[in-house]
Scaffold this motif. Structure first.
Motif, PDB file in Angstrom:
ATOM      1  N   CYS B 231      -9.789   9.436  -2.242  1.00 26.64           N
ATOM      2  CA  CYS B 231      -8.751   8.680  -1.972  1.00 26.64           C
ATOM      3  C   CYS B 231      -8.012   8.954  -0.756  1.00 26.64           C
ATOM      4  N   ASP B 232      -7.692   8.202   0.286  1.00 22.48           N
ATOM      5  CA  ASP B 232      -7.154   8.329   1.364  1.00 22.48           C
ATOM      6  C   ASP B 232      -5.622   8.393   1.185  1.00 22.48           C
ATOM      7  N   SER B 233      -5.041   9.673   1.406  1.00 21.55           N
ATOM      8  CA  SER B 233      -3.600   9.752   1.166  1.00 21.55           C
ATOM      9  C   SER B 233      -2.647   8.746   1.664  1.00 21.55           C
ATOM     10  N   TYR B 234      -2.992   8.460   3.099  1.00 17.58           N
ATOM     11  CA  TYR B 234      -1.974   7.560   3.866  1.00 17.58           C
ATOM     12  C   TYR B 234      -2.451   6.064   3.241  1.00 17.58           C
ATOM     13  N   LYS B 235      -3.559   5.821   3.183  1.00 18.81           N
ATOM     14  CA  LYS B 235      -4.065   4.325   2.750  1.00 18.81           C
ATOM     15  C   LYS B 235      -3.276   3.991   1.082  1.00 18.81           C
ATOM     16  N   PHE B 236      -3.506   5.160   0.540  1.00 19.67           N
ATOM     17  CA  PHE B 236      -2.845   5.027  -1.051  1.00 19.67           C
ATOM     18  C   PHE B 236      -1.339   4.644  -0.760  1.00 19.67           C
ATOM     19  N   ALA B 237      -0.435   5.612  -0.375  1.00 21.37           N
ATOM     20  CA  ALA B 237       0.752   5.417  -0.017  1.00 21.37           C
ATOM     21  C   ALA B 237       1.249   4.150   0.488  1.00 21.37           C
ATOM     22  N   SER B 238       0.485   3.635   1.594  1.00 22.93           N
ATOM     23  CA  SER B 238       0.602   2.483   2.034  1.00 22.93           C
ATOM     24  C   SER B 238       0.392   1.025   1.325  1.00 22.93           C
ATOM     25  N   ALA B 239      -0.721   1.356   0.651  1.00 25.28           N
ATOM     26  CA  ALA B 239      -1.082   0.183  -0.437  1.00 25.28           C
ATOM     27  C   ALA B 239      -0.084   0.082  -1.599  1.00 25.28           C
ATOM     28  N   VAL B 240       0.519   1.134  -2.045  1.00 26.57           N
ATOM     29  CA  VAL B 240       1.365   0.923  -3.221  1.00 26.57           C
ATOM     30  C   VAL B 240       2.909   0.972  -2.648  1.00 26.57           C
TER      31      VAL B 240
END
Lengths: 323, 319
Positions: B231-240
């Motif tokens: 899980c990509d930390s930046y993608k996760f934070a951006s997505a949620v």
């Protein structure tokens, strides 16, 4: 929300999923090589999906390659001459030539003239109770989730697992649709991939896509990446040797790929042993010493070792043994 | 009000297991420092049982970190944990396969053996005075009741948290949520989620796990990791971002990515390290020692004969 399903020109078998690829509508086709376009279109159909959606501008380029019965035509608003015989026509107004498909945002009211409604949704749906939302639809509705925030595959997969049977996706997520290859691989893993789908053709589609777009596919791209089945870590090699299900979500062969043992910092002795056998160097040196050399060299170069370097290290370790 | 979820980072452990990746000591320490500055509450720094190189890395990270807790990864083996004790980390993380497939095939054991061995290892580490977290491998193919039972055992042993690993990336988002809902009903130990991106759903599965009750999400920079990554930390934070408060926030992670990119994707990691240390007066002696060792090693024409930096192990387990 109006949840009607009207009669449609698209086939509706009860025993298979109906999947449309819309990647060609997400690409800029002006100036592309015609042969590459045709090869890509053909490769998508060879994959076993029901329909390829093409932009109006592609019709004259595809010529004899075109299979109208397996093609949804995306019609520009100002188009006057709409060719007949296509499986469906994606447009914003009623079309006399065949089944009219209208894209509607999830929760909106579709126009009465639509023969087929393609429901689109973005990540906002993911944060709702999407299973409850799906249950409001008939399974015959077509769903086309967008891939904003990387939720496209998840929404598509959950829709199909909830019984949905029609989906629009796009190879490589082109045009911000759910990545087709990920959806198909998920269906394979969950055991609901229609037998007509031929995932082993994916590398061919990937190559055609690369030729068409002149864009390389990242080597760790889910399902398609060339390095996905390179196995380096000691226990993974060991585990896969015992039972490939341990550390592989699906067999490499099922998506037309092959497993390859890579030697690097995380390799274990089992990996070294297998690689030595592969290179005809079995028993040449002490594995502990070779492992030591491999780790140092891997960190030195910041990556894995090719066969040539590995063989040289093995011979070096063998020389050390003799000394 | 938005709920908060804590991101933990495993770039230096599971991330590095991407085939073809081999970070040197300098790169790993530099990255750890950036991760710490970005606000991760926990950094999984490595696997001490891999040998002296890895221990050096963990020790250096322990010296340099300011806020993040440093965890180290261990198999269910006392000898692995003993290596970890040498590094004096904040958290000893012990990982156990929980699916019958891995238990039977990899360990050639059964569930009671796993429960007992894990308990023994946890007690061993706890008795040494360490905080312990536990990871369950292959939860997507494991029996939920067995997972719940083990988690209950871990809670009684004073384990900090249980991390659920979707080892081959085959959970669905909904299944992840339901699993977390079930487990958080059964026991009140904090759960984390660790996902893989084999089917392109690592972010979505993690998001649903949080909705089901996961308190932490295990991530890596750029989503690097085995096969299709984690899980990509930046993608996760951006997505949620519209639904959850993440720590670190997406903006901080964007900055971190920019800084970390050159270190992660360049073989010039060592140069970065030297550049970085020119203005760093902390622990100068330690830095020099590592740098000298590294240079001596890679420049030696006959390093095969040296008493090298790394000791041997027979391999490692990744989740």
């Amino acid at each position: 929300m109006k949840m009607v399903k009207k009669s449609t020109g698209l086939s509706s078998s009860t025993d298979k999923l109906i999947i449309t690829d819309a990647s060609l509508c997400g690409l800029q086709l002006s100036g592309v090589e015609t042969q590459a376009l045709r090869a890509y279109y053909r490769s998508l159909l060879e994959l076993g999906i029901a329909y390829v959606q093409v932009p109006y501008s592609a019709v004259t380029l595809l010529t004899s390659e075109l299979q109208p019965g397996h093609t949804v035509l995306s019609v520009p608003e100002d188009c006057k001459a709409i060719p007949p015989s296509f499986a469906g026509y994606l447009c914003t107004r009623e079309v006399a030539a065949g089944a009219t498909i209208i894209e509607c945002a999830w929760g909106s009211t579709p126009p009465a003239f639509a023969d087929e409604i393609r429901w689109t949704a973005d990540s906002a749906l993911f944060f709702q109770d999407y299973t409850a939302e799906f249950s409001k639809m008939t399974t015959e509705c077509e769903f086309c989730p967008r891939n904003a925030d990387d939720f496209g595959t998840a929404l598509a997969v959950e829709w199909l697992l909830e019984g949905g049977r029609r989906l629009t996706a796009a190879f490589m997520g082109t045009g911000d649709y759910a990545p087709l290859e990920e959806v198909l691989a998920a269906l394979h893993v969950y055991g609901i991939l229609p037998p007509s789908m031929r995932l082993e053709k994916l590398p061919g589609v990937a190559e055609a896509y690369r030729q068409l777009t002149k864009t390389a596919i990242p080597e760790h791209k889910a399902v398609l990446g060339s390095a996905l089945f390179e196995v380096e870590s000691g226990v993974h090699v060991d585990g896969i040797a015992k039972n490939r299900h341990c550390y592989e979500p699906f067999a490499p062969e099922s998506v037309g790929a092959a497993r390859r043992i890579v030697i690097g910092k995380h390799s274990g002795k089992q990996s070294l042993k297998l690689k030595l056998e592969e290179l005809g160097l079995h028993g040449i040196c002490d594995l502990d010493q070779l492992l030591h050399l491999v780790r140092e060299q891997s960190m030195h170069i910041g990556g894995s070792l090719n066969d040539e370097i590995f063989a040289a290290l093995a011979k070096k370790a063998a020389g050390g043994n003799k000394a | 009000m938005k709920a908060q979820v804590l991101l933990t980072d495993t770039t230096l452990r599971d991330g590095e297991q991407r085939s073809g990746f081999a970070m040197n000591t300098q790169s790993k320490v530099r990255l750890a420092r950036l991760l710490d500055q970005a606000g991760f509450c926990q950094i999984e720094a490595g696997i001490p049982a891999m040998g002296r190189c890895e221990k050096d890395v963990v020790c250096r990270i322990m010296d340099l970190r300011t806020k993040a807790k440093i965890a180290v990864w261990n198999r269910m083996r006392r000898e692995d944990i003993a290596h970890s004790l040498d590094c004096k980390p904040d958290i000893i993380h012990i990982s156990a396969p929980v699916s019958d497939l891995l238990i039977g095939t990899m360990l050639k054991k059964d569930r009671p053996w796993v429960a007992q061995t894990l308990t023994d290892c946890v007690v061993f580490a706890r008795n040494k005075g360490y905080e312990v977290s536990v990871g369950f491998q292959d939860v997507s193919r494991a029996d939920a009741q067995f997972i719940a039972s083990l988690a209950g055992d871990m809670r009684r042993l004073g384990v900090l948290s249980v991390r659920l690993a979707d080892t081959v990336g085959t959970l669905t988002p909904m299944k992840a949520r339901m699993l977390l809902e079930y487990l958080t009903e059964q026991t009140d130990i904090p759960f984390g989620i660790h996902t893989h991106n084999d089917l392109g759903m690592a972010v979505a599965i993690a998001a649903e796990a949080v909705r089901g009750g996961a308190a932490t999400v295990d991530t890596t920079l750029f989503g690097i990791g085995e096969r299709a990554g984690n899980c990509d930390s930046y993608k996760f934070a951006s997505a949620v971002r519209n639904n959850l408060i993440t720590k670190p926030a997406a903006a901080d992670l964007a900055t971190l990515r920019a800084d970390a990119e050159a270190i992660l994707f360049s073989t010039e990691g060592a140069k970065e390290w030297h550049k970085y240390n020119e203005g760093d007066n902390d622990n100068d002696n330690d830095n020099e020692e590592i740098t000298v060792k590294h240079d001596a090693l890679v420049n030696s024409p006959d390093y095969a004969g040296r008493d090298g930096l790394c000791t041997h192990t027979s391999g490692q387990i990744a989740v």
